[in-house]
Design a protein around this motif. Structure first.
Motif: not given
Ligand code: ADP
Ligand code: PLP
Length: 307
Positions: A12, A19, A46-47, A226-230
């Motif tokens: 994305s 993210v 982000h959503t 959010v975005g930590t996984g990416d």
């Protein structure tokens, strides 16, 4: 080393915040990788915000972009990194592209971060992942959180032993490296820590294989990022590249960078929100640019235990 290492990152894009590609590109570039990015969606943000708007790239549009790259004969990659994928046809096109890239470079490594859209899409993505785990890849690495781990393997993890058994099954399906970035397993350090596990297949000189298994206790911060996984997936790619046969070292660097970024982010977010207030999604956007020095040369603050 001086060799150019090139990553195709299909994730994305967001106008504001971090993210997907916005979360992966900067750290990879800072660590010396060439990053070619395809934006699977282009959203305003982000959503997790109150509002979000934007466009989704179709499978056909993805193919057009890849065709352009291929016509110029620059479709040579060392890594392909994929994240958030909304629908099955898009993912099928990604699989086709990976197959082609693999022909161009048999030692291509696929780093799969199976973030998924809505529940319906999730199931088909999992099925597809199963198919390509089994059929395609020896050089393949996967990052999973507990939800996706359970979905992918059809099992809930109740003990560390369970988790490693399932990770061994995943190795048999393809991925040489499996990292489970969050679990609900209890930490020996108490409930302020989350347990992450990793397993890397090692082929011995006699052809039999074993694995290096590691465990990490990560201090929890009371907020939703959010975005930590990416970011985790991108860092794992980078640090396993630098430490290809040492998952302990790669994970310690990855998780230590995560810790520095998250600390900086929560400190800033709390300051912005003011005393007693919970920070908003906008205030909780990762402090990426500010973390450049930590990304390049992280002080190791979390140690991995080899089991
Ligand atoms: P996802 O974002 O895909 O659900 P995880 O929740 O597993 O992935 O988070 C990925 C990594 O980000 C974790 O392994 C950890 O290093 C870091 N992280 C995410 N949220 C937190 C948190 N609240 N406190 C501390 N670390 C976190
Ligand atoms: N991509 C988009 C557009 C998102 O909205 C999100 C989460 O909201 C993600 C990716 C995944 O982020 P994470 O790395 O936290 O799983």
């Amino acid at each position: 080393n001086q060799c150019v290492c090139r990553v195709l990152s299909i994730q994305s894009h967001v106008v504001r915040g971090y993210v997907g590609n916005k979360s992966a590109t900067f750290p990879l570039q800072v660590l010396g990788f060439e990053v070619d990015s395809i934006n699977s969606v282009q959203f305003s943000n982000h959503t997790g915000y109150a509002h979000w708007k934007g466009q989704v790239l179709t499978a056909e549009e993805l193919n057009v972009l890849y065709e352009g790259i291929k016509l110029n004969k620059v479709n040579h990659y060392d890594y392909i990194l994929t994240g958030y994928s909304r629908d099955t046809s898009f993912l099928e096109m990604v699989v086709d592209i990976i197959q082609e890239l693999k022909k161009a470079n048999p030692s291509l490594v696929y780093v799969c971060d199976p973030v998924m859209g809505d529940q319906g899409a999730m199931v088909s993505t999992i099925q597809l992942l199963r198919i390509y785990c089994i059929n395609l890849y020896s050089h393949y690495m996967v990052r999973l959180d507990s939800t996706h781990f359970s979905l992918l393997t059809g099992r809930k993890i109740n003990t560390e032993d369970d988790a490693f058994k399932v990770m061994d099954l995943l190795h048999k399906m393809g991925p040489e490296t499996v990292v489970l970035t969050s679990t609900d397993l209890p930490s020996k350090h108490g409930d302020q820590f989350l347990v992450a596990l990793g397993s890397q297949k090692i082929v011995k000189p006699d052809g039999t294989s074993t694995s290096q298994k590691i465990c990490m206790d990560i201090p929890k911060v009371d907020a939703v990022f959010v975005g930590t996984g990416d970011l985790f997936a991108a860092l794992l790619l980078a640090w396993t590249h630098h430490h290809p046969k040492d998952l302990k070292a790669a994970c310690e660097k990855t998780v230590s960078v995560m810790h520095h970024v998250i600390k900086r982010t929560i400190t800033y977010a709390n300051e912005m929100a003011g005393p007693g207030k919970r920070p908003s999604p906008a205030q909780l956007e990762l402090r990426m640019v500010q973390s450049k020095a930590d990304i390049e040369n992280p002080a190791i603050v979390i140690e991995a235990k080899v089991l």
